[in-house]
Design a protein around this motif. Structure first.
Motif, PDB file in Angstrom:
ATOM      1  N   ARG A 101     -46.830  -5.136  -2.852  1.00 56.55           N
ATOM      2  CA  ARG A 101     -45.858  -5.726  -3.791  1.00 56.55           C
ATOM      3  C   ARG A 101     -45.512  -7.029  -3.250  1.00 56.55           C
ATOM      4  O   ARG A 101     -45.320  -7.978  -4.035  1.00 56.55           O
ATOM      5  CB  ARG A 101     -44.773  -4.721  -3.963  1.00 56.55           C
ATOM      6  N   ASP A 102     -44.907  -7.087  -2.024  1.00 48.87           N
ATOM      7  CA  ASP A 102     -44.592  -8.672  -1.154  1.00 48.87           C
ATOM      8  C   ASP A 102     -45.488  -9.541  -1.580  1.00 48.87           C
ATOM      9  O   ASP A 102     -45.155 -10.652  -1.662  1.00 48.87           O
ATOM     10  CB  ASP A 102     -44.398  -8.255   0.074  1.00 48.87           C
ATOM     11  N   GLN A 103     -46.887  -9.152  -1.719  1.00 42.30           N
ATOM     12  CA  GLN A 103     -47.950 -10.525  -1.744  1.00 42.30           C
ATOM     13  C   GLN A 103     -48.306 -10.605  -3.032  1.00 42.30           C
ATOM     14  O   GLN A 103     -49.172 -11.544  -3.292  1.00 42.30           O
ATOM     15  CB  GLN A 103     -49.256 -10.019  -0.894  1.00 42.30           C
ATOM     16  N   TYR A 104     -47.750  -9.965  -4.299  1.00 45.35           N
ATOM     17  CA  TYR A 104     -48.035 -10.038  -5.467  1.00 45.35           C
ATOM     18  C   TYR A 104     -47.782 -11.692  -5.783  1.00 45.35           C
ATOM     19  O   TYR A 104     -46.870 -12.172  -5.785  1.00 45.35           O
ATOM     20  CB  TYR A 104     -46.957  -9.128  -6.382  1.00 45.35           C
ATOM     21  N   LEU A 105     -49.000 -12.213  -6.574  1.00 42.23           N
ATOM     22  CA  LEU A 105     -48.918 -13.631  -6.997  1.00 42.23           C
ATOM     23  C   LEU A 105     -48.640 -14.652  -6.186  1.00 42.23           C
ATOM     24  O   LEU A 105     -48.477 -15.514  -6.336  1.00 42.23           O
ATOM     25  CB  LEU A 105     -47.814 -13.693  -8.197  1.00 42.23           C
ATOM     26  N   LYS A 106     -48.856 -14.102  -4.602  1.00 38.95           N
ATOM     27  CA  LYS A 106     -48.877 -15.164  -3.704  1.00 38.95           C
ATOM     28  C   LYS A 106     -50.423 -15.909  -3.679  1.00 38.95           C
ATOM     29  O   LYS A 106     -51.155 -15.204  -4.162  1.00 38.95           O
ATOM     30  CB  LYS A 106     -48.350 -14.698  -2.362  1.00 38.95           C
ATOM     31  N   ASP A 107     -50.188 -17.034  -2.774  1.00 35.73           N
ATOM     32  CA  ASP A 107     -51.406 -17.946  -2.826  1.00 35.73           C
ATOM     33  C   ASP A 107     -52.860 -17.074  -2.107  1.00 35.73           C
ATOM     34  O   ASP A 107     -52.521 -16.796  -0.951  1.00 35.73           O
ATOM     35  CB  ASP A 107     -51.233 -18.984  -2.129  1.00 35.73           C
ATOM     36  N   PRO A 108     -53.838 -16.783  -2.807  1.00 31.84           N
ATOM     37  CA  PRO A 108     -54.528 -15.868  -2.184  1.00 31.84           C
ATOM     38  C   PRO A 108     -55.574 -16.627  -1.071  1.00 31.84           C
ATOM     39  O   PRO A 108     -56.311 -16.148  -0.329  1.00 31.84           O
ATOM     40  CB  PRO A 108     -55.715 -15.589  -3.439  1.00 31.84           C
ATOM     41  N   ALA A 109     -55.315 -18.099  -1.373  1.00 33.80           N
ATOM     42  CA  ALA A 109     -56.183 -18.739  -0.118  1.00 33.80           C
ATOM     43  C   ALA A 109     -55.099 -19.238   0.939  1.00 33.80           C
ATOM     44  O   ALA A 109     -55.737 -19.182   2.207  1.00 33.80           O
ATOM     45  CB  ALA A 109     -56.156 -20.255  -0.727  1.00 33.80           C
ATOM     46  N   GLY A 110     -53.931 -18.254   0.986  1.00 33.81           N
ATOM     47  CA  GLY A 110     -52.998 -18.594   2.259  1.00 33.81           C
ATOM     48  C   GLY A 110     -53.489 -17.531   3.185  1.00 33.81           C
ATOM     49  O   GLY A 110     -53.794 -16.464   3.045  1.00 33.81           O
TER      50      GLY A 110
END
Length: 305
Positions: A101-110
């Motif tokens: 949930r914390d990573q939802y919509l964060k930059d997948p390249a990060g």
């Protein structure tokens, strides 16, 4: 030059958190294990080997421990480690949901995103590993009681930021100290030593990630936010620590459950071992303003401080 209304996405520059995540990804590429092939699941269990070092048994050093037969001690420690493992599965399922949930919509390249998913993959393997170990030892599924199960459901749904990663860190730090002893125990089952070794190596990365996330989330946080987070993390610790060993493990060893629980509550040895397993955690919490008076009272109640 891009037009001011251009919606081309931009990537934020990597910070300290991304640097930590990159190093952890490099470590995961070199030191990761597949329990399905690393553990000899078909090897017989030596009848006289413990499930965990006797010193980590909840009854070690009590009058009841002195009265128990060696067979009862072996049985008890196998059920205790099985209870800790099934509690670990329960919390790893909570952990995975909070991290995802914390990573939802964060930059997948990060790097942070990629390591978070790497951690979730690790936790999936760990849960399967613990489940197979319990099956091999003939230990039943020790589930948290209904109140604790509901508390866990609420925590995973509501915890955000430093509160989520603080709860994760509590569970991982306490178990890490125990397992570092179990993996070296010559009279401990090989299946426990092997699963502990894998868990210790891979969870060390998870703990580094959680610490960095907590530092990042608290950067610039005010006193009220820190006090609220400190109390929430301590409340989570209370649920985790008091749920690790199910009361039914004593019945499995042929013991009087009420007497066993009374002796565990009065055991100074047990208290000392819990304080030992929590020492590094308490130092980190204090360093980051998360060991307030209210939180410390909770930790003292469960002998983590």
């Amino acid at each position: 030059m891009a037009h001011p209304t251009d919606h081309t996405p931009t990537r934020a520059p990597a910070g300290a958190g991304d640097d930590v995540s990159r190093r952890l990804l490099d470590s995961a590429a070199v030191l990761s294990y597949d329990p399905a092939v690393e553990i000899d699941w078909d090897a017989p269990l030596p009848p006289g080997h413990y499930g965990l070092n006797p010193e980590w048994s909840t009854l070690y050093g009590t009058a009841l421990w002195a009265e128990m037969t060696e067979e009862q001690r072996v049985t008890l420690t196998r059920h205790e480690v099985g209870s800790i493992m099934t509690t670990g599965i329960w919390f790893e399922m909570i952990l995975q949901q909070m991290v995802l949930r914390d990573q939802y919509l964060k930059d997948p390249a990060g790097a942070e995103f990629r390591f978070a998913l790497t951690e979730i993959a690790d936790e999936c393997r760990h849960s399967i590993m613990f489940a197979r170990a319990c099956e091999k030892m003939g230990v039943p599924r020790y589930r948290p009681n209904r109140l604790v199960a509901h508390a866990g459901r609420a925590y995973k749904s509501l915890a955000r930021g430093e509160l989520a990663y603080g709860g994760i860190l509590v569970a991982e730090e306490v178990l890490d100290v125990m397992q570092r002893d179990w993996m070296r125990g010559e009279n401990v089952l090989d299946i426990v030593r092997g699963t502990s070794r894998i868990h210790v190596v891979e969870e060390s990365r998870h703990m580094k990630f959680a610490r960095q996330e907590i530092r990042e989330r608290l950067r610039g946080a005010g006193a009220l936010r820190r006090r609220n987070a400190a109390f929430g993390i301590a409340a989570g610790a209370y649920v985790i620590v008091t749920s690790m060993v199910h009361p039914s493990v004593y019945r499995a060893a042929g013991l009087d459950v009420e007497r066993a629980l009374a002796e565990v509550r009065a055991s100074e040895h047990r208290r000392a071992m819990l304080r030992t397993s929590s020492r590094h955690l308490m130092a980190f919490l204090a360093e980051n303003g998360l060991l307030t008076g209210a939180a410390a009272r909770i930790y003292r109640r469960i002998h983590m401080l």
